[in-house]
Design an enzyme around this catalytic site. Structure first.
Site, mmCIF file in Angstrom:
data_model
loop_
_atom_site.group_PDB
_atom_site.id
_atom_site.type_symbol
_atom_site.label_atom_id
_atom_site.label_comp_id
_atom_site.label_asym_id
_atom_site.label_seq_id
_atom_site.Cartn_x
_atom_site.Cartn_y
_atom_site.Cartn_z
ATOM 1 N N HIS A 99 22.850 81.559 83.320
ATOM 2 C CA HIS A 99 22.712 81.716 84.771
ATOM 3 C C HIS A 99 24.018 81.541 85.532
ATOM 4 C CE1 HIS A 99 18.190 81.499 84.480
ATOM 5 N NE2 HIS A 99 18.482 82.610 85.105
ATOM 6 N N ARG A 114 16.171 85.484 93.077
ATOM 7 C CA ARG A 114 15.905 84.318 92.220
ATOM 8 C C ARG A 114 15.743 83.099 93.126
ATOM 9 N NH1 ARG A 114 19.820 87.203 88.597
ATOM 10 N NH2 ARG A 114 18.867 87.339 86.545
ATOM 11 N N ARG A 171 11.029 86.393 93.573
ATOM 12 C CA ARG A 171 10.475 85.818 92.340
ATOM 13 C C ARG A 171 10.185 84.346 92.601
ATOM 14 N NH1 ARG A 171 13.915 85.674 86.932
ATOM 15 N NH2 ARG A 171 14.967 83.969 87.973
ATOM 16 N N GLU A 209 9.071 89.597 80.255
ATOM 17 C CA GLU A 209 10.219 88.974 79.589
ATOM 18 C C GLU A 209 9.791 88.109 78.403
ATOM 19 O OE1 GLU A 209 12.345 86.691 82.540
ATOM 20 O OE2 GLU A 209 10.524 85.825 83.356
ATOM 21 N N ASN A 240 16.995 89.890 79.986
ATOM 22 C CA ASN A 240 17.776 88.722 79.538
ATOM 23 C C ASN A 240 16.903 87.817 78.664
ATOM 24 O OD1 ASN A 240 19.599 89.812 81.293
ATOM 25 N ND2 ASN A 240 19.229 88.331 82.915
ATOM 26 N N ASP A 241 15.696 87.575 79.137
ATOM 27 C CA ASP A 241 14.791 86.743 78.340
ATOM 28 C C ASP A 241 14.095 87.558 77.257
ATOM 29 O OD1 ASP A 241 15.016 84.069 79.214
ATOM 30 O OD2 ASP A 241 14.096 84.628 81.107
ATOM 31 N N ARG A 255 20.108 82.865 74.642
ATOM 32 C CA ARG A 255 21.015 83.597 75.532
ATOM 33 C C ARG A 255 22.122 82.705 76.091
ATOM 34 N NH1 ARG A 255 17.259 84.590 80.941
ATOM 35 N NH2 ARG A 255 19.174 84.604 82.120
ATOM 36 N N CYS A 305 15.205 94.632 85.499
ATOM 37 C CA CYS A 305 16.045 93.789 86.349
ATOM 38 C C CYS A 305 16.971 92.894 85.532
ATOM 39 C CB CYS A 305 15.193 92.951 87.303
ATOM 40 S SG CYS A 305 14.176 91.726 86.456
HETATM 41 C C1 PEP Z 1 15.683 88.221 82.860
HETATM 42 O O1 PEP Z 1 15.205 87.358 82.097
HETATM 43 O O2 PEP Z 1 16.127 89.313 82.477
HETATM 44 C C2 PEP Z 1 15.771 87.967 84.305
HETATM 45 C C3 PEP Z 1 16.116 88.911 85.141
HETATM 46 O O3 PEP Z 1 15.539 86.689 84.720
HETATM 47 P P1 PEP Z 1 16.598 85.514 84.573
HETATM 48 O O4 PEP Z 1 17.901 86.093 84.140
HETATM 49 O O5 PEP Z 1 16.684 84.855 85.905
HETATM 50 O O6 PEP Z 1 15.958 84.656 83.537
HETATM 51 MG MG MG Z 2 14.187 85.650 82.901
#
Ligand code: PEP
Ligand code: MG
Length: 604
Positions: A193, A300, A337, A446, A469-470, A480, A517
């Site tokens: 993050h 976020r 979100r 995710e 990402n998740d 990650r 996203c």
């Molecule tokens: C993701 O997981 O791709 C996402 C957009 O959420 P975050 O990166 O905030 O976990």
């Molecule tokens: Mg995520």
């Protein structure tokens, strides 16, 4: 000059004096401006007085107990507080060297310890432990009177490079680009993050730079090179000149890319593509508009929490933020979100804002990302969840808002969330003449179980957003946030393409929109594949949008579909990358496309 290698996680170059954040032993070290000297000595004095009060209280308790013989230890500690070698010495260090109180106290303690190390008498040597105890109390009281380490950020003598082992999201969220120029971090990865935030803020950042907190002294000039993935300590004048020239080139390129990318985003064969923005802070709405985003695809909201727990964030404050966002982005929609945080933000232990706050707690209070997190935490803290949804429902009267549920793993969570939303909407109705509009509810895809059941989720959710990402970390079993396995975090992995194809197909059949996203979409190669897999909505950090639009306009959807079909028949991401490089020469420079400038001018 010393160069440390890391991983460039946010492009660009920045340099300035280092501000050091030490999280393991909660202390921040930074240089202070001259007018701040009196305040820092005052803080130290207040901590001394608090410590004396506490020690007297302990003494009173011990004196009347079965362990009365230990009273002398605390009497000695009280005397140490007034020893000219400790607090008084730290005050003179603050005044002479213009450093913050915590750092000056550590310095005075080091000097004190050095003297004890050389005394012959074992009994006296052991007394160093008692001094350490007093110093620990003093540190603790300093921090307590200065809650939230992020408070030190506005106090910096000059804009600085933040050097830290790691950045907790609650801390990262409070970074202000006027005072922090760049980040040099020991740990982390591209999808951590802090890296996502750095890119959103346009702050050059290097993660995984082992040793930065050991090698860099506060105040030393540091150059963070997010393009090359290096942290240069004490750069030469030539290195600084080269960096300045490069920064200027990047600025010009980014400005011309923004200017060139106005107008609808249509592929070369006329398919409309929607670009929205991912933002973490309300003020980034301006960046989103400037980049041509047609709405916010991911806000976020947890970044608003700072050091607060979810139940400490009141409805009115949230309402004002959501309303402001809706108004700023009108007529485009804003997707909020709900809080994607874990237990460390769910615990209501009273101590978070109290005397025992320290940075380490932020890390240890959590039991990891697979625990009570995101929608799970929201459903477990119904009151806080309803507060957030009430604020959202009320704000929806002022613009187009949507709510997005993070970390959904099955249908029941969406159903339960909708029940809470219904209650929140009814409550919002009571305070408003005329009912507020209904807020569409989306689910983040995710978690693999959600990806596999999109058809079932479609009965409950109005729209989907794939959080790659998740999704990638859980499909590929790659943390990650762990830079050591960053190479395995592979958006072009055949499994990822298959799972996205599956989600896009099922969603289309159920007439639900599906956006991506996650960070993946800002890699030009992945963007081409996503288009071909049937994704036509994207949400990404504002600075990545001009590049992505530029690419989309030069590619025919039919070509993207052909490339994706071929990719689905290949066995490795290496083969897929090679195929893309051949099919779209110049357009797919690899993650180098992250540089936020227009891609090469070669036509695909
Ligand atoms: C993701 O997981 O791709 C996402 C957009 O959420 P975050 O990166 O905030 O976990
Ligand atoms: Mg995520």
């Amino acid at each position: 000059m010393l160069t440390l290698a890391g991983l460039g996680v946010s492009p660009g170059v920045a340099w300035g004096p280092a501000a050091l954040l030490r999280q393991r032993q909660p202390a921040v070290r930074y240089l202070i401006a001259p007018p701040r000297v009196a305040m820092e000595t005052g803080r130290l004095e207040a901590a001394r007085e608090a410590t004396a009060r506490q020690l007297r209280a302990v003494l009173a308790k011990v004196a009347g107990s079965a362990v009365a013989e230990f009273s002398h230890l605390f009497e000695a500690q009280l005397l140490m507080l007034d020893d000219p070698m400790l607090v008084a010495r730290a005050k003179s260090i603050i005044a002479r060297e213009r450093i913050n109180a915590e750092w000056a106290l550590d310095r005075a303690f080091d000097e004190f310890s050095a003297i004890f190390a050389h005394v012959e008498d074992a009994y006296l040597r052991e007394r160093r432990g008692d001094v350490a105890d007093v110093v620990g109390r003093l540190r603790h009281n300093l921090l307590a009177a200065h809650p939230g380490a992020a408070d030190f950020l506005p106090d910096l003598a000059a804009p600085a490079i933040l050097v830290a082992a790691d950045l907790a999201p609650s801390f990262a969220a409070q970074i202000d680009r006027r005072t922090i120029l760049g980040l040099a971090l020991e740990t982390g990865s591209r999808t951590h993050h802090s890296a996502i935030l750095a890119r959103s803020l346009g702050l050059p950042a290097v993660a995984g730079a082992a040793g930065v907190t050991r090698h860099i002294l506060p105040g030393t000039v540091v150059l963070v090179d997010g393009d090359r993935g290096t942290v240069v300590i004490d750069p030469t004048p030539e290195a600084l000149d080269e960096a300045a020239a490069r920064a200027e080139r990047l600025r010009t390129r980014a400005a011309s890319a923004r200017a060139a990318e106005r107008g609808p985003a249509l592929t070369a064969d006329g398919v409309a593509i929607l670009f929205q923005a991912n933002i973490e802070r309300p003020e980034e709405a301006e960046d989103a508009r400037e980049a041509g985003a047609e709405g916010i695809g991911l806000f976020r909201s947890e970044f608003l929490l700072g050091a607060r727990t979810v139940d400490e964030f009141d409805e009115e404050s949230q309402y004002l933020v959501y309303r402001d966002l809706a108004e700023r982005m009108a007529p485009f929609p804003v997707t909020i979100r709900t809080f994607d945080v874990d237990e460390s933000h769910g615990a209501h232990e009273g101590g978070r804002n109290g005397a025992d706050l320290d940075l380490e707690r932020d890390e240890t209070a959590s039991r990891g990302p697979l625990g009570l997190r995101a929608i799970r935490l929201s459903l477990n803290r119904r009151d806080a969840f309803e507060t957030q949804l009430r604020a959202l429902s009320r704000a929806a009267c002022h613009g187009s808002l949507r709510v997005l549920l993070p970390f959904v793993s099955g249908v029941e969570e969406v159903r339960e969330a909708k029940t809470v939303l219904e209650g929140a909407w009814r409550a919002a109705c009571r305070g408003i003449a005329g009912a507020p509009p209904r807020v569409p509810v989306g689910a983040m895809i995710e978690v693999p179980s959600a990806a596999l059941t999109v058809d079932l989720l479609a009965a409950e959710a109005d729209f989907f957003s794939i959080g790659t990402n998740d999704l990638i970390q859980y499909c590929l079993a790659v943390d990650r946030t762990d830079g050591r396995v960053a190479r395995l975090f592979d958006p072009l992995h055949p499994a990822i393409l298959r799972v996205i194809r599956h989600v896009a197909r099922l969603a289309r059949r159920r007439r639900r929109t599906v956006a991506v996203c996650g960070e993946m979409a800002s890699d030009p190669r992945a963007l081409l594949l996503l288009l071909g897999l049937g994704v036509t909505e994207f949400s990404m950090r504002p600075s990545a949008i001009p590049t992505a639009r530029h690419l989309v306009r030069r590619v025919a959807m039919a070509d993207a579909q052909r490339a994706s079909a071929r990719a689905l028949g290949l066995a490795t991401s290496g083969e897929i990358a090679a195929m893309l490089a051949e099919a779209f020469p110049g357009a797919v420079a690899g993650p180098g496309g992250e540089n936020d400038g227009p891609l090469e001018e070669d036509e695909p």
